[in-house]
Design an enzyme around this catalytic site. Structure first.
Site, PDB file in Angstrom:
ATOM      1  CE  LYS A   1      -3.996   1.775   2.678  1.00 55.69           C
ATOM      2  NZ  LYS A   1      -4.874   1.482   3.846  1.00 55.69           N
TER       3      LYS A   1
ATOM      4  CB  SER B   1      -8.267   3.177   2.701  1.00 56.02           C
ATOM      5  OG  SER B   1      -7.426   2.626   3.696  1.00 56.02           O
TER       6      SER B   1
ATOM      7  CB  SER C   1      -8.336   0.290   5.577  1.00 61.44           C
ATOM      8  OG  SER C   1      -9.137   1.422   5.410  1.00 61.44           O
TER       9      SER C   1
HETATM   10  N1  GLN Z   1     -13.379   3.415   6.253  1.00 65.29           N
HETATM   11  C1  GLN Z   1     -12.712   3.946   7.408  1.00 65.29           C
HETATM   12  C2  GLN Z   1     -12.406   5.406   7.182  1.00 65.29           C
HETATM   13  O1  GLN Z   1     -12.802   5.925   6.219  1.00 65.29           O
HETATM   14  C3  GLN Z   1     -11.499   3.145   7.746  1.00 65.29           C
HETATM   15  C4  GLN Z   1     -10.305   3.477   6.956  1.00 65.29           C
HETATM   16  C5  GLN Z   1      -9.095   2.699   7.366  1.00 65.29           C
HETATM   17  O2  GLN Z   1      -9.186   1.679   8.049  1.00 65.29           O
HETATM   18  N2  GLN Z   1      -7.953   3.229   7.007  1.00 65.29           N
HETATM   19  O3  GLN Z   1     -11.769   6.032   7.975  1.00 65.29           O
END
Ligand code: GLN
Length: 481
Positions: free
Chosen positions: A77, A152, A176
């Site tokens: 990532k 994400s 994420s």
């Molecule tokens: N969907 C969550 C957010 O928008 C989690 C994102 C993540 O785990 N980085 O913050």
């Protein structure tokens, strides 16, 4: 040459010299070349760099050195810092940032002889649930390219699902890793908070962020987790006892395991098709001699509210360092204040700005007690409610995501946030949690989540192997891959 698809089989073939690390790297680089134009998983691919790392891995293999994954390439990532390789967090504010150091995870991969295929797309600074918040590109789900792979860590998930990488790494602040794993039919694992160093992870919400792997099987994610789980003095929250113990690789029969199923995760908000898959998983577990009790965890209903105070609060502080002076491109303006506000104004995306404002508000003098302190109290309450389960249960079982992969460009940002319902609790308490494929709904993958107590990573992985064996779905691939 046709290569096996799992990391464990690739590692075995490399050890027995059926193919070389160079051939394996070339194969995946070629898959990227052929398919990534459509899927959009990668932001940066540097074949020469990957092949040089593969040659180093082959040298290690030739000398009889290295670890269990030596020569098996991985995708990272793009919020994981890699020395000399552009790292953007999918933000325009880091468009030209070339880190002068390796993060702990990148260091561990180098010393383990694990070549990096490239840097994958994400929601800007990992803020999102669909990878649509990337400043650069959308990523498509290999199961249906009109749909999102989740987020994400969407690029990392889609790269494994699409056969562009055998394993990958993501980060998980509120789901994420697990949610994109669920939407792409892959396995995604978030270790206990503190078991993977965050040194060199571009911080979003430091008390929640954790790095973890994607793979096609539980064994593959355990192997990848083993390669990166270790103590690191450069992360003050790193645990001394971080390394993954061999128990993680045992398959624990589900017979006699005790699972708690929170009824809150099986309500109206969860799609009927997802509920059906989870219900049939539970039925199969029971038939096999596992105990599954429905429990109530009322604090889960406040999880999203709590998370969306704490995470933006921490983000507003963490993102203060992006001032156009220390990292990345600088806006043309006169004087420090003007440079800072022009750079941030021009280069942060909408969602990032929104969260910085919400977080700053929640931390401001007049509202700190009303929002931030109450959110921390709620977080503690949720963890206490969950901790009370561990004396009776081995794991909490639930859907990972309330829905399957959804069409790109059609879900509003509020609805996307509501999708974090089942995954947020693990981050709140620092618990290890895994998502693995449990079936299909509407022809798309549905993930089941197992969550265990802090430091219970080995138990979660071995129970997940037992469940994986029972369900017999892995490695799950999209029809055309
Ligand atoms: N969907 C969550 C957010 O928008 C989690 C994102 C993540 O785990 N980085 O913050």
């Amino acid at each position: 040459m046709s290569l096996p698809i799992t990391a464990s089989a690739l590692a075995e073939g490399l050890r027995t010299r059926q193919f070389s690390a160079i051939e394996v790297a070339q194969h995946f680089l070629q898959q990227i070349e052929v398919r990534d134009g459509e899927l959009g998983c990668f932001l940066t691919v540097e074949p020469e760099r990957t092949l040089a790392q593969a040659q180093m891995a082959q040298d290690m293999l030739d000398r009889g050195e290295g670890g269990p994954l030596t020569g098996v390439p991985i995708a990272l990532k793009d919020n994981l810092i890699t020395h000399g390789q552009r790292t953007t967090a999918a933000s325009k504010i880091l468009e030209t940032y070339i880190p002068p150091f390796d993060g702990d995870v990148a260091e561990a991969l180098v010393s383990g002889g694990i070549p990096v295929l490239g840097k994958t797309n994400l929601d800007e600074f990992a803020m999102g649930t669909s990878t649509e918040n990337s400043a650069y590109q959308v990523t498509r789900n290999p199961w249906d390219t009109k749909t999102s792979p989740g987020g994400s860590s969407g690029g990392s998930a889609a790269s494994v699902a699409g056969g562009l990488a055998p394993i990958s790494l993501g980060s998980d602040t509120g789901g994420s890793i697990r949610q994109p794993a669920s939407l792409t039919g892959t396995v995604g694992f978030k270790p206990t908070y503190g078991r993977v160093s965050r040194y060199g992870l571009i911080a979003f919400a430091s008390s929640l962020d954790q790095i973890g792997p994607f793979g096609l099987t539980v064994e593959d994610v355990a192997l990848a987790a083993q390669a990166i789980m270790r103590h690191d003095h450069r992360d003050s929250t790193s645990l001394l006892d971080a390394a993954l113990k061999p128990d993680a690789f045992k398959t624990r029969s589900v017979k006699g395991l005790r699972f708690a199923l929170p009824s809150e995760t099986m309500g109206e908000e969860t799609e009927p098709g997802v509920r059906t898959v989870i219900e049939s998983t539970v039925a199969r577990l029971r038939a096999e001699g596992a105990e599954v009790d429905e429990v109530s965890l009322p604090s889960l209903n406040l999880g999203i509210t709590t998370y969306y105070i704490i995470a933006p609060a921490e983000a507003s502080s963490n993102l203060a360092r992006f001032d156009g002076i220390r990292y990345g491109p600088r806006a043309d303006a006169a004087g420090a204040d003007a440079i800072i506000s022009a750079t941030r104004g021009q280069r942060f995306g909408h969602e990032v700005k929104l969260r910085i404002m919400v977080g700053t508000y929640a931390l401001s003098a007049g509202y700190f007690d009303a929002y931030y302190v109450r959110a921390q109290q709620m977080r503690a309450k949720m963890a206490a409610e969950i901790d009370a389960l561990w004396s009776k249960y081995d794991a909490v079982i639930s859907p990972t995501s309330p829905c399957v992969a959804f069409p790109i460009g059609e879900i509003d940002s509020m609805s996307l946030k509501l999708m974090d319902f089942c995954t947020i609790p693990a981050n709140m308490g620092g618990y290890p949690a895994i998502s693995l494929p449990a079936g299909l709904s509407k022809g798309l993958p549905v993930g089941v989540q197992l969550m265990g107590p802090v430091m219970g990573d080995e138990g979660v992985l071995s129970a997940a192997r037992g469940l994986e064996q029972l369900l017999d779905l892995n490695p799950m691939r999209p029809p055309n891959v």
